[in-house]
Scaffold this motif. Structure first.
Motif, PDB file in Angstrom:
ATOM      1  N   VAL A 291       0.846  -1.192   0.000  1.00 17.43           N
ATOM      2  CA  VAL A 291       0.000   0.000   0.000  1.00 17.43           C
ATOM      3  C   VAL A 291       0.880   1.241   0.000  1.00 17.43           C
ATOM      4  O   VAL A 291       2.060   1.196   0.331  1.00 17.43           O
ATOM      5  CB  VAL A 291      -0.959   0.035   1.209  1.00 17.43           C
ATOM      6  N   LYS A 292       0.285   2.376  -0.366  1.00 17.92           N
ATOM      7  CA  LYS A 292       1.006   3.632  -0.390  1.00 17.92           C
ATOM      8  C   LYS A 292       1.454   4.006   1.007  1.00 17.92           C
ATOM      9  O   LYS A 292       0.698   3.904   1.974  1.00 17.92           O
ATOM     10  CB  LYS A 292       0.106   4.737  -0.971  1.00 17.92           C
ATOM     11  N   CYS A 293       2.687   4.445   1.113  1.00 14.78           N
ATOM     12  CA  CYS A 293       3.277   4.701   2.430  1.00 14.78           C
ATOM     13  C   CYS A 293       2.740   5.997   3.037  1.00 14.78           C
ATOM     14  O   CYS A 293       2.755   7.054   2.402  1.00 14.78           O
ATOM     15  CB  CYS A 293       4.795   4.766   2.319  1.00 14.78           C
ATOM     16  N   ARG A 294       2.269   5.925   4.265  1.00 16.26           N
ATOM     17  CA  ARG A 294       1.768   7.080   4.987  1.00 16.26           C
ATOM     18  C   ARG A 294       2.918   7.824   5.678  1.00 16.26           C
ATOM     19  O   ARG A 294       3.991   7.272   5.883  1.00 16.26           O
ATOM     20  CB  ARG A 294       0.757   6.636   6.049  1.00 16.26           C
ATOM     21  N   ASP A 295       2.662   9.067   6.054  1.00 15.98           N
ATOM     22  CA  ASP A 295       3.642   9.825   6.819  1.00 15.98           C
ATOM     23  C   ASP A 295       3.930   9.098   8.132  1.00 15.98           C
ATOM     24  O   ASP A 295       3.010   8.596   8.797  1.00 15.98           O
ATOM     25  CB  ASP A 295       3.117  11.228   7.129  1.00 15.98           C
ATOM     26  N   GLY A 296       5.189   9.061   8.492  1.00 10.65           N
ATOM     27  CA  GLY A 296       5.567   8.413   9.735  1.00 10.65           C
ATOM     28  C   GLY A 296       5.789   6.920   9.609  1.00 10.65           C
ATOM     29  O   GLY A 296       6.149   6.260  10.594  1.00 10.65           O
ATOM     30  N   ARG A 297       5.573   6.378   8.420  1.00  8.04           N
ATOM     31  CA  ARG A 297       5.793   4.951   8.182  1.00  8.04           C
ATOM     32  C   ARG A 297       6.941   4.763   7.192  1.00  8.04           C
ATOM     33  O   ARG A 297       7.331   5.685   6.479  1.00  8.04           O
ATOM     34  CB  ARG A 297       4.525   4.288   7.622  1.00  8.04           C
TER      35      ARG A 297
END
Length: 314
Positions: A179-185
């Motif tokens: 999945v598309k990477c979220r902020d902080g990940r």
């Protein structure tokens, strides 16, 4: 009110005083599938950790009003059937976080320090035969400065992250695979390639089953270790045994297996290398955790009797 505990052995002989004061308490150390109906007879409240309450069983228990799962996971109870027959279901969450966090670091620090190997040397007389004051046969590595990756950013993951940071590790949280990477990940594949320690704290779902198999293990650094105190099946057990045997990774600490108790044919239960620490699903079970669990169950029963909704799933 009649209260029955179906698998009291999972509570490790801990005092049940707070439950006993709520009604007439009957306890069974364990309940086999063949004994479920018999052991449930006459109960208004059932307490179960792993004893299975399926649709057939629930449909026959006309007196039953409440099922208390003395755990977080509820896959042993048919929730749809409970709803259909008007039976409330509760669980307990968060009671074992300190215990799981502590056991995670017990596995991490023992692997990094090769403590189990040095202890075996002492028991077998190797230190006594040493020509110098200490033995330096196996590596002993600091946790400080290591990249510590967490798969599963919930309460347990956050608890582990806090302790890892206290050790001076650099903590990263893995994004879900694909999945598309979220902020902080950090992207999942990047985590595999860069982490020195990977600790698994996500639930077992169709998405996470075999999340880490041979392909993923081959991406990891040969010096890295992986820890699973979450659920068996998230890491492919046969592939992990192969990776350890071939030294694709440096070590693993595992507290959970796909089928428990461990089967005689399980590849990890049969693995004899010194780069695996296998424990029998005990990460959750500190004395303090079990006390918290029993207290929470008693509060769930009290809330139900008072017409209140507390930890209700149904």
């Amino acid at each position: 009110m009649n209260i029955t505990i179906l698998d009291n052995a999972t509570l490790a002989n801990t005092s049940l005083a707070c439950i006993e004061q709520l009604g007439n308490l009957t306890t069974y150390e364990l309940t086999s599938p063949e004994q479920v109906i018999e052991h449930c007879q006459g109960a208004d409240v059932l307490i179960t950790n792993k004893a299975v309450l399926n649709r057939d069983t629930i449909s026959q228990l006309k007196q039953l009003k409440l099922i208390c799962v003395s755990a977080t996971g509820t896959n042993n109870v048919d929730l749809d059937a409970a709803k259909e027959f008007g039976i409330a279901v509760t669980n307990v969450a968060g009671y074992s976080t300190p215990s799981v966090v502590q056991h995670t670091f017990s596995l991490v620090t023992n692997l990094l320090g090769n403590t189990h190997r040095y202890q075996a040397d002492c028991q077998q007389g190797a230190w006594q035969k040493s020509e110098m004051f200490c033995r330096l046969d196996y590596s002993f590595n600091d946790l400080q400065g290591k990249t510590f990756a967490i798969i599963g950013g919930g309460t347990l993951g956050k608890g582990v992250a806090k302790v890892a940071e206290a050790f001076g590790a650099k903590v990263i949280i893995a994004e879900r695979k694909g999945v598309k990477c979220r902020d902080g990940r950090t992207p999942f594949e990047e985590v595999l390639k860069t982490a020195d320690i990977i600790s698994v704290h996500c639930p077992l779902t169709d998405e996470t089953r075999d999340l880490i198999a041979l392909q993923e293990l081959k991406m990891m650094k040969p010096s890295s270790i992986i820890i699973n105190t979450a659920r068996g099946g998230i890491i492919n057990e046969a592939d992990l045994a192969k990776a350890l045997e071939q030294n694709l990774i440096a070590g693993a600490g595992v507290d959970v297996l796909t089928k428990e108790p461990a089967e005689l044919t399980n590849p990890l239960a049969n693995y004899t290398g010194n780069n695996l620490l296998l424990t029998p699903h005990i990460a959750w079970a500190s004395t303090e955790s079990i006390v918290r669990l029993i207290n929470e169950v008693s509060l769930n029963i009290t809330a139900f009797n008072n017409g209140e909704s507390r930890n209700r799933l149904v």
